[in-house]
Design an enzyme around this catalytic site. Structure first.
Site, PDB file in Angstrom:
ATOM      1  N   HIS A   1      -3.348  -6.734  58.787  1.00  0.00           N
ATOM      2  CA  HIS A   1      -3.494  -7.532  60.015  1.00  0.00           C
ATOM      3  C   HIS A   1      -2.143  -8.155  60.334  1.00  0.00           C
ATOM      4  O   HIS A   1      -1.467  -8.666  59.439  1.00  0.00           O
ATOM      5  CB  HIS A   1      -4.541  -8.636  59.822  1.00  0.00           C
ATOM      6  CG  HIS A   1      -4.448  -9.733  60.834  1.00  0.00           C
ATOM      7  ND1 HIS A   1      -4.639  -9.519  62.187  1.00  0.00           N
ATOM      8  CD2 HIS A   1      -4.170 -11.055  60.719  1.00  0.00           C
ATOM      9  CE1 HIS A   1      -4.490 -10.664  62.830  1.00  0.00           C
ATOM     10  NE2 HIS A   1      -4.189 -11.607  61.972  1.00  0.00           N
TER      11      HIS A   1
ATOM     12  N   GLU B   1       2.135  11.068  72.004  1.00  0.00           N
ATOM     13  CA  GLU B   1       1.529  11.332  70.696  1.00  0.00           C
ATOM     14  C   GLU B   1       0.454  10.331  70.274  1.00  0.00           C
ATOM     15  O   GLU B   1      -0.145  10.485  69.218  1.00  0.00           O
ATOM     16  CB  GLU B   1       2.624  11.482  69.646  1.00  0.00           C
ATOM     17  CG  GLU B   1       3.515  12.658  70.037  1.00  0.00           C
ATOM     18  CD  GLU B   1       4.256  13.314  68.903  1.00  0.00           C
ATOM     19  OE1 GLU B   1       4.307  12.749  67.813  1.00  0.00           O
ATOM     20  OE2 GLU B   1       4.791  14.406  69.142  1.00  0.00           O
TER      21      GLU B   1
ATOM     22  N   HIS C   1       0.384  -9.885  63.982  1.00  0.00           N
ATOM     23  CA  HIS C   1       0.381 -10.413  65.350  1.00  0.00           C
ATOM     24  C   HIS C   1       1.369  -9.609  66.199  1.00  0.00           C
ATOM     25  O   HIS C   1       2.292 -10.181  66.795  1.00  0.00           O
ATOM     26  CB  HIS C   1       0.730 -11.907  65.326  1.00  0.00           C
ATOM     27  CG  HIS C   1      -0.216 -12.735  64.499  1.00  0.00           C
ATOM     28  ND1 HIS C   1       0.047 -14.028  64.108  1.00  0.00           N
ATOM     29  CD2 HIS C   1      -1.456 -12.445  64.004  1.00  0.00           C
ATOM     30  CE1 HIS C   1      -0.977 -14.507  63.405  1.00  0.00           C
ATOM     31  NE2 HIS C   1      -1.902 -13.550  63.318  1.00  0.00           N
TER      32      HIS C   1
ATOM     33  N   HIS D   1      -4.623 -12.654  69.799  1.00  0.00           N
ATOM     34  CA  HIS D   1      -4.356 -12.978  68.386  1.00  0.00           C
ATOM     35  C   HIS D   1      -3.570 -11.857  67.697  1.00  0.00           C
ATOM     36  O   HIS D   1      -2.458 -12.079  67.250  1.00  0.00           O
ATOM     37  CB  HIS D   1      -5.694 -13.267  67.677  1.00  0.00           C
ATOM     38  CG  HIS D   1      -5.546 -13.592  66.221  1.00  0.00           C
ATOM     39  ND1 HIS D   1      -6.490 -14.275  65.505  1.00  0.00           N
ATOM     40  CD2 HIS D   1      -4.558 -13.318  65.331  1.00  0.00           C
ATOM     41  CE1 HIS D   1      -6.078 -14.441  64.261  1.00  0.00           C
ATOM     42  NE2 HIS D   1      -4.918 -13.855  64.127  1.00  0.00           N
TER      43      HIS D   1
ATOM     44  N   GLU E   1      -8.279 -14.402  55.751  1.00  0.00           N
ATOM     45  CA  GLU E   1      -9.071 -13.358  56.438  1.00  0.00           C
ATOM     46  C   GLU E   1      -9.753 -12.413  55.441  1.00  0.00           C
ATOM     47  O   GLU E   1     -10.002 -11.240  55.745  1.00  0.00           O
ATOM     48  CB  GLU E   1      -8.184 -12.540  57.392  1.00  0.00           C
ATOM     49  CG  GLU E   1      -7.494 -13.352  58.479  1.00  0.00           C
ATOM     50  CD  GLU E   1      -8.418 -13.890  59.569  1.00  0.00           C
ATOM     51  OE1 GLU E   1      -9.646 -13.679  59.497  1.00  0.00           O
ATOM     52  OE2 GLU E   1      -7.888 -14.554  60.481  1.00  0.00           O
TER      53      GLU E   1
HETATM   54  O1  2HA Z   1      -2.518 -17.075  59.445  1.00  0.00           O
HETATM   55  O2  2HA Z   1      -2.880 -14.240  60.636  1.00  0.00           O
HETATM   56  O3  2HA Z   1      -5.435 -14.492  61.218  1.00  0.00           O
HETATM   57  C1  2HA Z   1      -2.863 -15.833  58.976  1.00  0.00           C
HETATM   58  C2  2HA Z   1      -3.488 -15.081  60.045  1.00  0.00           C
HETATM   59  C3  2HA Z   1      -4.888 -15.413  60.361  1.00  0.00           C
HETATM   60 ZN    ZN Z   2      -3.770 -13.593  62.416  1.00  0.00          ZN
END
Ligand code: 2HA
Ligand code: ZN
Length: 274
Positions: free
Chosen positions: A140, A170, A142, A211, A117
């Site tokens: 990032h 909050e 999940h 995602h 990413e």
């Molecule tokens: O696999 O999270 O968005 C890595 C990730 C891709």
């Molecule tokens: Zn991801």
């Protein structure tokens, strides 16, 4: 293992944050990625930056980030494994002077490559740095309940923001800029990178439906804390919507406006009714 401390502080920070996220269940398998902008002076304290291991092309040109250093997670690497083996799962890279290539300075041992990413990370760093020169971190992951919420809540971002603000008192204070929500897009592409960065012009959180989530911050704690707060709100949402009795009371717009006033934050325009 808890007692292992790395001699490089920014490597230690990456080891801790990846472990925390994995323990929260937000980074199954190779899910999630992090990039952390480092001052050159800090990198040079611990590494020989003239010892370039490899030079590789970037997925998208990032002239604004030329000659900047980042520590990043590796593509295909498991957050679970970073703590025990940072040199294989993390890498320190420097963007070339033309913004089209990067040098691997440290880590990514055994032919590792930076996160898939990279486009979303670098384009987002560029936009956040325009807003705040102290910006440093993009995370990032999940986050479980955020992901769940994108199945059952409408994706219009003002409505999504308002629901999150209503879930914990909050939230509005932590992210008055609200959240950006993209349509579903293929991960790892320049398209999702550009769309994410466009949202990052106005807010520090971007949600990728079905995602995950991205958070931006001036420190690791801040980026992590933003995601943690949104995830908590999403968890409350999922809990109360699974509850047969329905909602008996909630935080009103007037209360949220009073909160914003008390904490001196400016809520994103168009979300609350005066
Ligand atoms: O696999 O999270 O968005 C890595 C990730 C891709
Ligand atoms: Zn991801």
């Amino acid at each position: 293992m808890n007692g292992i401390r790395h001699e490089i502080p920014f490597v230690q920070e990456m080891m801790e944050v990846t472990r925390n996220m994995w323990q929260k269940g937000w980074d199954e398998r190779n899910g999630g990625n992090i990039s952390y902008l480092l001052p050159g002076t800090e990198v040079k304290k611990y590494m020989d930056v003239s010892d370039v291991k490899q030079t590789l092309p970037l997925p998208c040109p990032v002239q604004e980030l030329a000659e900047k250093y980042f520590i990043v997670t590796g593509t295909g690497k498991y957050f679970k494994n970073v703590f025990a083996n940072p040199e294989e799962n993390l890498g320190v890279i420097r963007i070339g002077e033309d913004g089209r290539t990067f040098d691997i300075i440290w880590g990514l041992k055994n032919d590792g490559r930076p996160t898939s990413e990279l486009a979303a990370h670098f384009m987002s760093h560029t936009e956040r740095l325009k807003k705040d020169p102290n910006h440093r971190v993009i995370i990032h992951n999940h986050a479980t309940h955020v992901l769940a919420m994108t199945f059952v809540h409408g994706l219009e971002e003002k409505a999504f923001t308002k629901t999150l603000w209503e879930m914990c008192t909050e939230c509005l204070v932590v992210f008055p800029d609200g959240v950006g929500v993209l349509p579903w897009l293929v991960p790892g592409t320049n398209e999702i990178g550009r769309a994410t960065a466009d949202k990052m012009k106005d807010c520090r959180i971007v949600i990728w439906p079905q995602h995950g989530i991205l958070g931006a911050g001036i420190t690791m704690d801040e980026a992590f804390g933003l995601i943690e707060t949104v995830e908590k709100a999403a968890e409350i949402y999922m809990l109360i919507h699974a509850h047969q009795g329905g909602i008996k009371q909630s935080i009103t717009d007037r209360q949220l406006l009073a909160l914003a006033k008390a904490f001196g934050v400016r809520p994103r325009a168009g979300v609350l009714q005066a």
